[in-house]
Each structure stands twice: as structure tokens, then as C-alpha cells.
Design a protein around this motif. Structure first.
Motif, PDB file in Angstrom:
ATOM      1  N   UNK A 127      -3.360  14.597  -3.941  1.00 13.18           N
ATOM      2  CA  UNK A 127      -3.652  12.853  -5.001  1.00 13.18           C
ATOM      3  C   UNK A 127      -5.003  13.676  -5.980  1.00 13.18           C
TER       4      UNK A 127
ATOM      5  N   UNK B 148      -8.753  -2.439   8.330  1.00 17.39           N
ATOM      6  CA  UNK B 148      -7.598  -2.449   7.559  1.00 17.39           C
ATOM      7  C   UNK B 148      -6.896  -1.428   6.189  1.00 17.39           C
ATOM      8  N   UNK B 149      -6.032  -1.116   6.383  1.00 13.27           N
ATOM      9  CA  UNK B 149      -5.251  -0.078   5.351  1.00 13.27           C
ATOM     10  C   UNK B 149      -5.666  -0.384   3.982  1.00 13.27           C
ATOM     11  N   UNK B 150      -4.803   0.892   3.664  1.00 14.74           N
ATOM     12  CA  UNK B 150      -5.239   0.858   1.620  1.00 14.74           C
ATOM     13  C   UNK B 150      -4.156   1.548   1.257  1.00 14.74           C
ATOM     14  N   UNK B 151      -3.874   1.629  -0.311  1.00 11.62           N
ATOM     15  CA  UNK B 151      -3.561   3.120  -1.022  1.00 11.62           C
ATOM     16  C   UNK B 151      -3.796   3.788  -0.564  1.00 11.62           C
ATOM     17  N   UNK B 152      -4.795   4.537  -0.274  1.00 10.37           N
ATOM     18  CA  UNK B 152      -5.657   5.741  -0.071  1.00 10.37           C
ATOM     19  C   UNK B 152      -5.673   5.721   1.098  1.00 10.37           C
TER      20      UNK B 152
ATOM     21  N   UNK C 183       1.006  -1.323  -0.192  1.00 17.04           N
ATOM     22  CA  UNK C 183      -0.093  -0.464   0.322  1.00 17.04           C
ATOM     23  C   UNK C 183       1.000   1.587  -0.123  1.00 17.04           C
TER      24      UNK C 183
ATOM     25  N   UNK D 119       2.738   2.234  -3.174  1.00 18.05           N
ATOM     26  CA  UNK D 119       1.390   2.396  -4.249  1.00 18.05           C
ATOM     27  C   UNK D 119       1.108   3.705  -3.844  1.00 18.05           C
TER      28      UNK D 119
ATOM     29  N   UNK E 252       1.399   6.946  -6.335  1.00 20.00           N
ATOM     30  CA  UNK E 252       0.017   7.423  -6.551  1.00 20.00           C
ATOM     31  C   UNK E 252       0.080   9.015  -6.622  1.00 20.00           C
TER      32      UNK E 252
ATOM     33  N   UNK F  20      -7.524  12.994  -8.026  1.00 22.35           N
ATOM     34  CA  UNK F  20      -9.199  12.407  -7.590  1.00 22.35           C
ATOM     35  C   UNK F  20     -10.091  12.474  -8.887  1.00 22.35           C
TER      36      UNK F  20
END
Lengths: 645, 206
Positions: A361, A343-347, A260, A263, A267, A363
Motif C-alpha cells: 500500500x 476494532x477493525x479498520x481499513x488499514x 473497511x 475501502x 486503497x 504510505x
């Protein structure tokens, strides 16, 4: 599947993380692997079981995780390589033996792989196992991608033998259940021989008795091992840094969060401003390596899931190194840069980095996002979880619910872990009122059953699956019998560990390797304890409810009702109908029946559809599995069943 | 490279459906086709509650030279394959953008809320309108019905892979499909799967 064993060294394969872990264990020459099923860990043992014959392994689904760890440890004591696998909750179950194993030390390579479930994608908690490594003081590794999932397992066995200590390797759902490219190494030749040497001097690590006492000596030894691990971790190739020499922000991360973070950096197009320190060895963290990278910048973002584990350790180290590394500004969970739960994520990582760096970022246009959200909200009706068509649990909960209503004393049901946890939802008529750990339904019920003298006069029930019965309900039931607790346990026996994919358990006549095994009948076990035991088919609604009512009236101690009907998805059952079902829409009087549309509104089997046009129920013949239960609940006789010859 | 290159690197594809539709199998087959051509593929599957009526989603990242996160960042899908039409909308809400393309199977699978009459399922006309309005290009295919002619609705997922091949959005073709399924399936099953793939290709050509 065949490439798991036949794949040439150097060949590249798309593998699920759990398959990569299994291949890593094979490349390490593991001899014994044991586990208890639990998402997201189950495929590791399943994959190894498939390779068992070709590679000369012993693989078992143990009764519970503690036993699994004990079975694998025996292999280590005999000089073989042993592996134990479980989901995060399993480590809680195994933790008493885990503490003692950490203290006693090991001989042959011994690795414990817990698979955590951040975000609780297939769990009712997002508890994590990493703290156990610190708690019982054994080294902890965390693979940061699919290749490492394989390679680090092999290294974990080597490390375990070098240190003579158990090594933990933690995976998460997004590694275990995700797939990526993995390049194979070689499989070892030859079959290792087992021998348990135990006649030497008591303190001899290789010839003496295996135990965690004398504690001062053994605990001291354990700390020497951790020091050695720390030194090895300083130069471990699984700890990597990518980024500029002088980053503005240092990201410290591990596990799936590595992917993540990578990424998020791409990003935001900030590769030149952000450094990424990915740690493969997360307990103990290598102090010199971390110190070196802390020296690169004064802003540090720590990305991990779920609790602050790395964050705490890095902060402690920074405090210790105050004079050398100076004051740092930390970003992570504690300051709110990243969410504390889920949970974690790239965002999430991109948002945190964007805030720190003062960038934005790219969007999707706001207008588009608004329309997309609205269409999703209006156009995609929710998919509430439910029991499968033909699931015996729906029928069982229907009968339990109705019996409690008829009994009319506000009886309630304590539950635990399995597909039947959904008994807490409308799918199970909201029958369950407590849900905790494996086997806890019966333990909690045992306690409720002793509250009569305090004025609790409601009937107390518990439900428990057949695999859960062996896993951890037996001690609870014995407790209830011995203490004359007034409870009724309903054993939902669907002949397998249904939720995780029909892994065998001690009640079945076969084991993980597909070999014949003596089956232990739960009903006989309960009778031997002295409980009153009845057996019924949950698809026979009338008998089941009568027996249940009778048990509820019997106020003397522990009663057990075994509701026996095989899972609708089991390979033996799938596609086989007990009944040909018909629904006559002319006979169904719909809303005017007085049944309050019992079948479609309350029973809610996916095979029964409310037909708006005809204002009557309709049978979906593709979905219906022919269990016949709905014929017993239709008061107008519109639903009919005919036994399949 | 035999034929073409990726239009984006990584190329982000989502396969969405409902438990039991063969979502995971479809993502594995497509992954196999791409790894066979030397691409790096990362697949993030969300399953576990899949057998019990829930939504299932596979994130597939395709790259020439790197592995990517098993979760696609929000708003960054290039292609959505929906095995069920309302699942297309569910995915678009989180991962859609004006440039996304959508391959949509039109056969609905009703949720329990719809079955029991508590929730309304939208009309196919509305679904098409919404999906078209939220994508650069969209194809609507009756893959399940076509699959039933092959003997089993489960072939609908392979038909959608065929349709993907037919769109030319990814550098994969029938040969790659045949190679991928031949590795894991018996020869008679390969034949019926090839038939499903070909039907899928035709559906987007027409």
C-alpha cells in the motif's frame, strides 16, 4: 428530527445509524419498543420516543434489558410488532428470557437489536452478541451500511412473522454512531389492534399457550424455522458479491467490516484481483451461496469483529463440502492475518490483503511519519478521563477515600458500571478495587462480607448508581441483607441515567415519553429490606465523611448511604451555580502549605488550575460550576464560597 | 454542480476537539451542507467519553457517488479542522501526510494532567511550528475569542466551518450553510450562526 416522521418516501437524508434503525422500525410499523440505555444503542429508543406521539407507538426505558425484551415480546404475543434494543452486555442480562423466547416462538414481528462495541470505545469489554443467535438458535442479520441499517430492520420484522421466530439484528458502534445517506421508504397507515389468543390447543402457535415446552416438539419446530431461514437467506438481496469472476482472493465479511474491506480493496487498487462477499445474514449462513463463492478461488480472507464467528462457520462448511470445494487456505484472525482483539479498520484489512497478494500500500514517507509521531508525542499531552467539573461523584469518592483512610483498616470498595466506574482512576482517587457488570459491585461485596470467618477483616463497601440500583443491584442487596453480610453500599444517586444522556429510570417522576410516572424511592426500598439507611449530600463533605465513618463502625449487617446530588450535566442543573467561588492567590501558599497542593494535585477538579508563575492555585471561572466542594478541602482558607441567592 | 468539484474523491476531512466543544454538531452541519448539494457523506464520530475531558474526533468522507468507511485510513486526511491546537498534532500523528491542510483554533483546553502540573502544555509558537512543518498549508485562528464576542465560545466550531468555506477547499458556500442550519434551527439562531460563519470566512481571507 422532524424528517424522521415527515420525510417523504424516496427522499435522502444524512442519518446516524441509530436514527436509520429507528426509521426502519417506523417503516415496519413497530408498535412497542423497549430498551435499557447503553452506548452505542441509546439513540434508537430515544429517537422512537420522539416519534411515539405522531406514530402511535408505546416506547419505554425498561428497568433492565431482560424486562425490555419481555415487554417487547408481549406486544408480539398480542399480534403487534415489538422491538427490544440494548448494548452488547444487555443481551447477557436478557439471555435467560432470550433462550425461552427462541423456544416459544413469536406471533407479531419480534426483533432484538443489540449494538456491540468492538474496541470498547464506550465500554469496559468488547464482548459480542452474535454468539447468542447461534446459542439460542434464532436468525441473525447484520447490516453492512447505513441504508441497510434502515432497510434490514423492516425486513427483520417481515422475516420474524414469516418464521414465527425472534430475529436478531446486530449493529456496532461504527454503524450506530456513524452517519451516512439513507433513502426513505413509506410509513404504514393505520393503527394495529392487539389481542392475545390463548384458549386454543396447547401446541397451536397462534392460539395456544406461549412457551418453550414440550421441548422436543418446540425445539424441533425451531430447527424447522432455521432450515426455512437458511433457504430464504440463499436468495436474500442483502447478501452481495462484488468483484471479478475469478478472484485471486475471496473476502467474506459483514457489518461495518464490509465498509473497511471495500475501502482496503480500493486503497490497494486490487479491484480486479479480489472478490467481496458481504453477508447480511450471518446465522445461519446460506450454505449454497457460500459454496458457490468458495468455488471461485482457493484463498479466503474473513474480515469480522470481534471474535471468530463467520470464520468458524465458513470453515465448518468448507469441511462439510470438502469433496465439492476442495482445500482452501484461510486467512483471518486465527492465522494472525488480522488482530484477534480490538476494532477493525481499513488499514488492518489492507495490510492483510497486501500480505496475501504480495503488494504494497502507498504510505506516507517514513521521514514525515517519524516527525508526525514525535510532534504528537511531545506536543499533545494526554487527555486522561476525569469527572466533569461539579460532578457529585468526585465529591463522593473524595469522602469515601478519606473515610477509609481515617478508618485505617484497609477497607475497599467494589464498583460496577456508570460514570462512577472512573472511581478506579486517579479521577476517583483510585477508590474502586473491583469493577464488573451492572450491579456486580454490591453482589461481590455481599460475598466479601461473608469472608470474616476466613480471616478477612477489612471493611467492605460497594458503590452503585441510581439507575443501576433498579437495573440489578436490588437482588444483590437483598442477598446481602438476608445473609447478614456486613457491607456498606453507597448509592450514588444523581437523579438519572447520567452516563448515557439522562434517560429516566423508575426513581424519577417521568417516563421515556415524558409522561408523569410514579417514582420509586431507593432509600425506602432499602429500608423495606431492613437495611440501615442514611441520606447525605455529597457536596457536604464533613457530614458525608462523619456518616460514613459511623456506618463503617457499625458492624451489624447491611448499611446504605444514599449520596444524593443531581448530575452536573443534567438539563435541570447545567449552568446553575450553588456558590460563587473565589480563590485568593495571596492566601494560597502553594507548595509551602503542607497540604501537598490538595486541590490541584489530588482533588483535580478541572476548575482548579496550578498557576506555575504565581506558584499558587487559580480558579478557572469559565469551567467552575460552583459546587463549593473545594472550599471545604482548602486548609488555608484561600478558596471561599458564597451562596448564590 | 453549482460551484467547483472535489479535489479528491473521497475527500477526507477530520474535525478534532475536546468533549463539549461541539465537534459532533460541526460535523453534522458540514454533512448537511454537503448532502444538500447531492454529495454522499459518511461521518464517523468518536464520542461517548466526550463529556469527561477526552479527545473527540469526527471523520467525514465526501464523495460524488459512493459511501465510504466511517474510519479514514491512516495518513489519508486532506483537511484537518482542529478546534483545539494540541488535537491537531494528535490527529496529524495518525492521519497526516505532506499534502494535508490544517485549520487550527488557537485556544488551548488544558487536560487534567496539565492543570495539576504533571504535564507540560507546549507554547503556541511551538505548536504552530510543528503544525506548519507537517502540513502543506495551515491557518491559525483565534476562533474561541472571536466567538465569545458573539456571546458564547461554542460558536467557535461554526466559525471554523466558515473558515473552511473561506479556504475554497470544498465546493460549499454561505448559501449551503444557511440552507443547512435553517432546516434545524430557529430563525434567530440562524442569524447568529450566519454571523459566526461570516467571521470565519473573513479570518482566512485576511
Amino acid at each position: 428530527m422532524s424528517h424522521l416522521v415527515d420525510g417523504e418516501p424516496g427522499s435522502r437524508h444524512l442519518m446516524m445509524g441509530n436514527e436509520a434503525i429507528a426509521r426502519g422500525a417506523l417503516e415496519a410499523g413497530v408498535s412497542v419498543a423497549a430498551g435499557y440505555p447503553g452506548t452505542p444503542s441509546s439513540e434508537i429508543i430515544e429517537t422512537l420516543a420522539k416519534a411515539a406521539e405522531a406514530r402511535g407507538l408505546y416506547v419505554e426505558w425498561s428497568t433492565n434489558e431482560k424486562v425490555a425484551l419481555e415487554v417487547a415480546a408481549a406486544a408480539s404475543f398480542a399480534g403487534l410488532r415489538g422491538l427490544a434494543v440494548m448494548k452488547q452486555n444487555g443481551v447477557n442480562v436478557a439471555s435467560d428470557f432470550l433462550l425461552h423466547l427462541a423456544g416459544s416462538g413469536t406471533r407479531g414481528g419480534m426483533v432484538l437489536i443489540p449494538c456491540d462495541d468492538p474496541g470498547a470505545l464506550s465500554s469496559i469489554n468488547e464482548g459480542e452478541s452474535r454468539h447468542f443467535a447461534r446459542l439460542v438458535e434464532v436468525p441473525l442479520l447484520e447490516p453492512g451500511d447505513f441504508q441497510e441499517a434502515k432497510d434490514m430492520v423492516k425486513w427483520a420484522f417481515e422475516l420474524s412473522e414469516e418464521l414465527q421466530s425472534l430475529v436478531m439484528l446486530r449493529s456496532v458502534t461504527r454503524l450506530s454512531h456513524a452517519s451516512g445517506d439513507v433513502t426513505f421508504g413509506a410509513l404504514p397507515e393505520g393503527q394495529p389492534q392487539a389481542a392475545f389468543h390463548c384458549d386454543g390447543f396447547v401446541l397451536d402457535a397462534n392460539e395456544g399457550a406461549v412457551m418453550s415446552a414440550p421441548v422436543d416438539y418446540k425445539h424441533g419446530q425451531q430447527h424447522d424455522k432455521l432450515k426455512k431461514a437458511e433457504a430464504l437467506f440463499e436468495t436474500c438481496p442483502f447478501n452481495t458479491y462484488t468483484g471479478p469472476e475469478k478472484p485471486e482472493v475471496l473476502v467474506i465479511t459483514s457489518s461495518a467490516c464490509n465498509l473497511y474491506s471495500r475501502e482496503a480493496i480500493k486503497l490497494l487498487d486490487v479491484e480486479g484481483r479480489v472478490g467481496l462477499l458481504k453477508l447480511g445474514t450471518t446465522w445461519p449462513i446460506p450454505p449454497r451461496l457460500v459454496e458457490k463463492h468458495l468455488g471461485l478461488t482457493d484463498k479466503v480472507l474473513i474480515v469480522e469483529e470481534v471474535v471468530c464467528f463467520l470464520e468458524d462457520q465458513v470453515k465448518i462448511l468448507t469441511a462439510e463440502l470438502g469433496a465439492q470445494v476442495g482445500v482452501k487456505t484461510f486467512f483471518g484472525k486465527r492465522d494472525g492475518s488480522l488482530p484477534m482483539v480490538g476494532e477493525m479498520n481499513p488499514d488492518h484489512v489492507a495490510a492483510a490483503l497486501a500480505k496475501i497478494l504480495g503488494v504494497q500500500a502507498e504510505s506516507v514517507p517514513e521521514e514525515y511519519a517519524g516527525r508526525a509521531q514525535e510532534a504528537g508525542f511531545v506536543g499533545a499531552p494526554g487527555r486522561e478521563l476525569t469527572f466533569c467539573p461539579g460532578c457529585p461523584h468526585r465529591a463522593s469518592f473524595w469522602s469515601i477515600h478519606n473515610a477509609l483512610e481515617l478508618d485505617n483498616r484497609k477497607g475497599f470498595v467494589c464498583g460496577d458500571i456508570g460514570c462512577y466506574t472512573m472511581g478506579v482512576l486517579p479521577a476517583g482517587f483510585s477508590t474502586l478495587k473491583t469493577v464488573h457488570a451492572m450491579g456486580s459491585g454490591t453482589g461481590v461485596a455481599s460475598g466479601f462480607g461473608k469472608l470474616g470467618p476466613f480471616g478477612l477483616d477489612q471493611p467492605v463497601l460497594s458503590v452503585c448508581g441510581d439507575s443501576t440500583f433498579f437495573h440489578s443491584a436490588i437482588p444483590a442487596l437483598i442477598n446481602a441483607v438476608h445473609h447478614k453480610s456486613d457491607i456498606t453500599m453507597v448509592l450514588l444517586d444523581n437523579s438519572g441515567t447520567g452516563m448515557t444522556g439522562f434517560q429516566p429510570h423508575p426513581g424519577l417522576p417521568r417516563d421515556a415519553l415524558g409522561e408523569d410516572a410514579p417514582a420509586i424511592d431507593p432509600a425506602e426500598v432499602c429500608r423495606a429490606m431492613g437495611a440501615r439507611v442514611e441520606i447525605a449530600d455529597p457536596f457536604d463533605i464533613e457530614t458525608t465523611q462523619q456518616v460514613l465513618l459511623d456506618l463503617l463502625q457499625d458492624r451489624k449487617g447491611v448499611k446504605v448511604l444514599v449520596l444524593r446530588q443531581i448530575c452536573a450535566l443534567s438539563p435541570e442543573k447545567k449552568g446553575k451555580k450553588l456558590y460563587e467561588m473565589t480563590l485568593d492567590q495571596e492566601v494560597c501558599v502553594g507548595e509551602n502549605c503542607g497540604c501537598n497542593r490538595l486541590c490541584t494535585r489530588i482533588f483535580r477538579c478541572p476548575g482548579l488550575v496550578w498557576d506555575h508563575e504565581k506558584q499558587a492555585a487559580r480558579l478557572d471561572e469559565v469551567i467552575c460550576t460552583g459546587c463549593g466542594v473545594c472550599a471545604s478541602i482548602c486548609p488555608s482558607g484561600a478558596i471561599q464560597r458564597r451562596e448564590v441567592a | 454542480m453549482k460551484n467547483g468539484t472535489l479535489t479528491s474523491d473521497p475527500y477526507n476531512l477530520i474535525i478534532a476537539g475536546v468533549g463539549g466543544q461541539g465537534n459532533v454538531l460541526a460535523s453534522r452541519v458540514l454533512g448537511g451542507m454537503l448532502t444538500g448539494k447531492g454529495y454522499h457523506v459518511t461521518i464517523g464520530d468518536t464520542f461517548g467519553a466526550s463529556q469527561r475531558g477526552g479527545s473527540v474526533m469526527s471523520h467525514i468522507r465526501i464523495s460524488r457517488d459512493a459511501s465510504w468507511s466511517p474510519q479514514i485510513p491512516k495518513g489519508r486526511a486532506h483537511m484537518i479542522i482542529a478546534l483545539e491546537p494540541t488535537e491537531a498534532l494528535r490527529v496529524l500523528a495518525d492521519y497526516g501526510n505532506p499534502k494535508v491542510q490544517v485549520l487550527c483554533n488557537t485556544r488551548p483546553i488544558y487536560s487534567v494532567g496539565v492543570i495539576c502540573g504533571e504535564l507540560a502544555y507546549p507554547s503556541l509558537e511551538d505548536l504552530e511550528k510543528w503544525v506548519r512543518g507537517l502540513s502543506e498549508k495551515a491557518w491559525f485562528l483565534d476562533a474561541t475569542n472571536a466567538a465569545m464576542k458573539l456571546g458564547n465560545p461554542i460558536f467557535g466550531n461554526i466559525m471554523m466551518i466558515g473558515a473552511l468555506g473561506g479556504t475554497g477547499a470544498l465546493p460549499v458556500d454561505r448559501q449551503d450553510f444557511e440552507a443547512a442550519v435553517s432546516r434545524d434551527m430557529s430563525p434567530d439562531r440562524v442569524q447568529v450562526n450566519l454571523a459566526a460563519y461570516d467571521m470565519g470566512v473573513k479570518m482566512v481571507e485576511g
